[in-house]
Design a protein around this motif. Structure first.
Motif, PDB file in Angstrom:
ATOM      1  N   GLY A 121      -6.243   4.561  18.891  1.00  0.00           N
ATOM      2  CA  GLY A 121      -6.203   3.766  20.120  1.00  0.00           C
ATOM      3  C   GLY A 121      -7.576   3.662  20.755  1.00  0.00           C
ATOM      4  O   GLY A 121      -8.563   4.169  20.236  1.00  0.00           O
ATOM      5  N   SER A 122      -7.635   3.021  21.937  1.00  0.00           N
ATOM      6  CA  SER A 122      -8.948   2.842  22.547  1.00  0.00           C
ATOM      7  C   SER A 122      -9.220   3.910  23.601  1.00  0.00           C
ATOM      8  O   SER A 122      -8.309   4.431  24.251  1.00  0.00           O
ATOM      9  CB  SER A 122      -9.065   1.441  23.157  1.00  0.00           C
ATOM     10  OG  SER A 122      -7.877   1.110  23.821  1.00  0.00           O
ATOM     11  N   LEU A 123     -10.523   4.198  23.723  1.00  0.00           N
ATOM     12  CA  LEU A 123     -10.962   5.310  24.559  1.00  0.00           C
ATOM     13  C   LEU A 123     -10.651   5.068  26.034  1.00  0.00           C
ATOM     14  O   LEU A 123     -10.253   5.981  26.752  1.00  0.00           O
ATOM     15  CB  LEU A 123     -12.462   5.504  24.341  1.00  0.00           C
ATOM     16  CG  LEU A 123     -13.001   6.923  24.494  1.00  0.00           C
ATOM     17  CD1 LEU A 123     -12.255   7.862  23.582  1.00  0.00           C
ATOM     18  CD2 LEU A 123     -14.484   6.939  24.182  1.00  0.00           C
ATOM     19  N   TRP A 124     -10.817   3.818  26.496  1.00  0.00           N
ATOM     20  CA  TRP A 124     -10.620   3.577  27.936  1.00  0.00           C
ATOM     21  C   TRP A 124      -9.162   3.772  28.331  1.00  0.00           C
ATOM     22  O   TRP A 124      -8.877   4.299  29.405  1.00  0.00           O
ATOM     23  CB  TRP A 124     -11.160   2.210  28.353  1.00  0.00           C
ATOM     24  CG  TRP A 124     -10.381   1.026  27.865  1.00  0.00           C
ATOM     25  CD1 TRP A 124     -10.581   0.352  26.700  1.00  0.00           C
ATOM     26  CD2 TRP A 124      -9.283   0.386  28.525  1.00  0.00           C
ATOM     27  NE1 TRP A 124      -9.667  -0.655  26.586  1.00  0.00           N
ATOM     28  CE2 TRP A 124      -8.857  -0.671  27.691  1.00  0.00           C
ATOM     29  CE3 TRP A 124      -8.613   0.599  29.733  1.00  0.00           C
ATOM     30  CZ2 TRP A 124      -7.794  -1.501  28.028  1.00  0.00           C
ATOM     31  CZ3 TRP A 124      -7.557  -0.226  30.066  1.00  0.00           C
ATOM     32  CH2 TRP A 124      -7.151  -1.271  29.217  1.00  0.00           C
ATOM     33  N   LEU A 160      -1.581   7.400  21.249  1.00  0.00           N
ATOM     34  CA  LEU A 160      -2.940   6.865  21.270  1.00  0.00           C
ATOM     35  C   LEU A 160      -3.756   7.377  20.098  1.00  0.00           C
ATOM     36  O   LEU A 160      -4.495   6.631  19.471  1.00  0.00           O
ATOM     37  CB  LEU A 160      -3.636   7.253  22.575  1.00  0.00           C
ATOM     38  CG  LEU A 160      -3.339   6.348  23.764  1.00  0.00           C
ATOM     39  CD1 LEU A 160      -3.963   6.919  25.008  1.00  0.00           C
ATOM     40  CD2 LEU A 160      -3.885   4.953  23.501  1.00  0.00           C
ATOM     41  N   GLY A 191      -2.133   4.101  17.993  1.00  0.00           N
ATOM     42  CA  GLY A 191      -2.930   3.051  18.624  1.00  0.00           C
ATOM     43  C   GLY A 191      -2.375   2.680  19.988  1.00  0.00           C
ATOM     44  O   GLY A 191      -1.521   3.371  20.531  1.00  0.00           O
ATOM     45  N   ASP A 192      -2.874   1.550  20.541  1.00  0.00           N
ATOM     46  CA  ASP A 192      -2.441   1.138  21.879  1.00  0.00           C
ATOM     47  C   ASP A 192      -1.081   0.464  21.803  1.00  0.00           C
ATOM     48  O   ASP A 192      -0.973  -0.759  21.837  1.00  0.00           O
ATOM     49  CB  ASP A 192      -3.455   0.160  22.492  1.00  0.00           C
ATOM     50  CG  ASP A 192      -4.833   0.780  22.585  1.00  0.00           C
ATOM     51  OD1 ASP A 192      -4.932   2.012  22.498  1.00  0.00           O
ATOM     52  OD2 ASP A 192      -5.812   0.031  22.723  1.00  0.00           O
TER      53      ASP A 192
END
Lengths: 371, 370
Positions: free
Chosen positions: A253-256, A334, A338-339
């Motif tokens: 997933g994405s860090l933010w 995450l 993933g998102d």
């Protein structure tokens, strides 16, 4: 809310953190040590399981089956002459399971078939016993296939199961345990950071000094939250870096999104700590409550190791008020999947509700009054 | 050593602990609630796991297989998707832990005496649950397969597995967990009662008052240790009774072996608690010390995950952990029927840990005096 007063309060708390190294130790040294310890200490992958092999009447057939166990990385087999010796080894805990071939094994296997392979497992650790039985089944199935090939008759069983595991195809238990551990550790740290702070001020009498100042109760609480929030986020960042670098857990997933969820979760943990210390006003009681309501529930009721669906319904309902439950699910999703917005949005909404509940409750029960 | 003086100190310690209503509640309420909640929650046996079945076959065989899943207590069929495109979302949105896919030729293959294939897709985000669910699926399909082979005249395989589990025939993980919870909660209570006792006096300034009494350092430490012993053994007894009467965990071994283990374990745990307490100047430091000991002690004890799975250096580390030995004693006495004779290897390390920590506590205590 007066910005200048607020800034003054935040500055006071920040100085207090900087001059008392124990808070910094909680935020940075604890996640480091705990993640290393947990990451290496908690594993559900059994390897080199000691097992006993007993063939009452050894033949080429029996040694063919046994060699499958010798070549498997999951087992460390030892041969015993008879069941009496093997039984004793199982009782004393030297082996976890016994594979027992009766005297007529070869005759039955070559004749009518369906020769029994006795498997006796030590069931004390039930989960481990099931995992071991699964491995034994694997060895047995590949022996059957090899036998069929040798005889030139294809092995025909009615139903064959093909399984595929998504998000963690190698079933590495580290990959799901480490994200879960981050949630458990951050629960502990978030609550510890604030649980003792207000209780200590009450015990020392410095709370009276704050009460006598013109600052409002909201300003006092926000002033306490902000510095500890940044401290906790620092610990969180350290844990994520360790998960990726030391334990090689993939972050799909994405860090933010990860840090957005972490920020929300930290608010619930800090809010809970503040609530505990506001109610207790005593470090012994605050510490006891923090221990009982944070670490052990986060470990056992969050779905981190034990599956929530399998719990009885009153306890399933109880897990809904454990913030770690939502954070464990978010982190595992995450890191590995993933998102996945349907899962993440659901969890974030729940975390937001819990955070607001704790912070509003703290603000309501804290009066500027000495009683 | 003057017993009368020690007795007076013990009475004073009990008063300090039990005088406050909140700290009284905190000592008795949470352990019992935790025993009940954790013993129900901490299970590796799956129950009612949400699954989805995507059936492309119209035949009777597929319906029979689905009926077996409907009848199984392990699974609850949440969805029967009509198209294969939904499968991905069902798993990634956590609507189901696994999807069973029965292909269009399932019944036809079985009718032709050919191996029919079933596909299982599992959510691996929690790989342990995934593994257990897979083995439950395999068990259901295996039972179907054996039944089908028997009733439709298929040839038997050369060998079959006949599995039995000793000490816990139905592999109930609750039998493993509940004795573990007994050890866990006893450790928590013993550490909390003793871990803050010296630090509290130091913070309140009453420590100096204690020092000008005629009590010697040994007598003071004994007076601080005895309440931990009494409260620890009373709570442990309560928890053991609940484990036997409420959770029906079989108690096969000797009561004497269990209480010898409990006594030695409390000795070790209280030694650790007093050492932490003597080393810390404030209650906050004492509490941090208790946490820093307790958390690794739970993880590295074999409470939830087996010690044998840990890397070798970590396994050596577990030898320092008193909870490790007490868990072996508890599970041995409860499930395997162990007596004192078989448990010597567990008693001796507890004695050693108790002696070492008590010595350290005395030394730290004396050092702080000067």
């Amino acid at each position: 809310m007066n910005r200048q007063r607020l800034r003054g309060l935040i500055r006071k708390e920040a100085l207090q953190i900087l001059r008392d190294p124990s808070s910094i130790a909680i935020a940075f040294v604890m996640p480091f040590v705990l993640l290393l310890l947990f990451g290496y200490g908690v594993s559900l992958d059994a390897r080199h399981v000691p097992i006993a092999l007993v063939a009452a009447h050894p033949t080429a057939q029996t040694s063919g089956l046994f060699s499958g166990f010798r070549q498997s990385p999951y087992f460390r087999p030892r041969t015993y002459a008879d069941m009496v010796a093997a039984r004793r080894a199982l009782m004393k805990g030297r082996v976890d399971a016994i594979i027992w071939l009766r005297p007529d094994f070869t005759r039955t296997a070559l004749g009518g078939g369906a020769a029994p392979v006795g498997v006796i497992a030590n069931g004390v650790n039930a989960n481990n016993a099931r995992i071991i039985e699964g491995y034994i089944q694997g060895v047995w199935a590949s022996w059957l296939a090899a036998q069929a090939r040798e005889r030139g008759q294809p092995l025909v069983v009615p139903v064959d199961v093909r399984s595929r595991v998504w998000f963690n195809p190698a079933l590495r238990s580290h990959d799901y345990l480490v994200p879960g551990l981050i949630a458990v550790i951050m629960t502990l740290i978030g609550a510890l950071l604030t649980a003792l702070v207000v209780a200590r001020e009450w015990e020392r009498g410095t709370m009276e000094a704050l009460m006598a100042s013109p600052a409002t109760i909201t300003e006092i609480l926000v002033g306490k939250l902000v510095p500890y929030f940044f401290l906790g986020m620092g610990g969180m960042a350290l844990s994520v870096v360790m998960a990726i670098v030391v334990f090689a857990v993939p972050l799909v997933g994405s860090l933010w999104v990860l840090f957005l969820c972490a920020a929300l979760f930290l608010l619930t943990a800090l809010g809970m700590g503040l609530l505990i210390s506001t109610i207790a006003r005593n470090q012994f009681v605050a510490g006891m409550i923090a221990l009982v309501t944070t670490y052990l529930p986060a470990f056992i009721l969050s779905g981190f190791i034990f599956d929530i669906h399998s719990m009885p319904w009153p306890i399933r309902i109880l897990t809904h008020i454990i913030a770690a439950r939502y954070f464990v699910s978010t982190l595992q999703t995450l890191f590995l999947a993933g998102d996945v917005w349907p899962v993440i949005a659901r969890n974030m909404a729940a975390l937001a509700v819990i955070a607001v509940f704790f912070l509003v409750t703290v603000a309501r029960i804290s009066h500027k009054r000495l009683d | 050593m003057d017993w009368y003086r020690v007795q007076a100190l013990v009475v004073k310690e009990f008063l300090a602990l039990l005088r406050n209503k909140a700290s009284r509640m905190v000592l008795i309420g949470p352990p019992v609630i935790q025993l009940i909640v954790f013993s129900y929650a901490a299970t590796f046996n799956l129950h009612n796991v949400p699954i989805a079945i995507y059936n492309e076959d119209a035949g009777a065989a597929a319906r029979q297989l689905i009926a077996r899943f409907q009848g199984s207590p392990y699974f609850s069929i949440e969805r029967m998707p009509k198209s294969g495109r939904r499968i991905r979302d069902i798993i990634s949105d956590k609507k189901a832990l696994l999807v069973l896919r029965i292909g269009p030729r399932f019944s036809r293959d079985l009718a032709l005496h050919r191996t029919a294939r079933v596909e299982v897709l599992v959510d691996g985000r929690n790989s342990n649950t995934a593994l257990i669910a897979l083995s439950d699926v395999n068990a259901v399909i295996q039972a179907f397969s054996v039944h089908w082979a028997g009733t439709h005249g298929w040839r038997a395989t050369p060998a079959i597995l006949v599995t039995r589990a000793w000490f816990n025939p139905n592999l109930r993980s609750r039998w493993f967990i509940v004795p573990g919870v007994v050890g866990l909660l006893t450790l928590v209570v013993a550490l909390l009662v003793t871990g803050l006792s010296v630090a509290r006096e130091r913070e309140a300034g009453t420590f100096d008052q204690l020092l000008v009494t005629p009590l010697g350092p040994w007598e003071i430490l004994l007076g601080k240790a005895l309440p931990g012993f009494l409260i620890g053994s009373l709570e442990a007894t309560l928890i053991i009774v609940v484990a036997i009467l409420w959770f029906r965990v079989p108690f096969m071994g000797s009561v004497l072996a269990l209480y010898l283990g409990l006594f030695l374990f409390l000795l070790a745990a209280i030694g650790v608690g007093l050492a932490i307490s003597s080393a810390s100047a404030t209650q906050q430091q004492g509490l941090l010390g208790v946490f820093l000991f307790l958390v690794p002690a739970v993880i590295l004890s074999g409470f939830a995950t087996p010690i044998a799975n840990m890397p070798l250096p970590v396994q050596y580390l577990t030898y320092l952990n008193p909870l490790r030995y007490f868990l072996i004693i508890l599970r041995g006495v409860f499930l395997e029927g162990d007596g004192i004779a078989i448990l010597w290897a567990q008693y001796l390390p507890l004695v050693a840990i108790g002696l070492v920590t008590m010595t350290i506590a005395t030394w730290l205590f004396r050092r702080r005096l000067t």
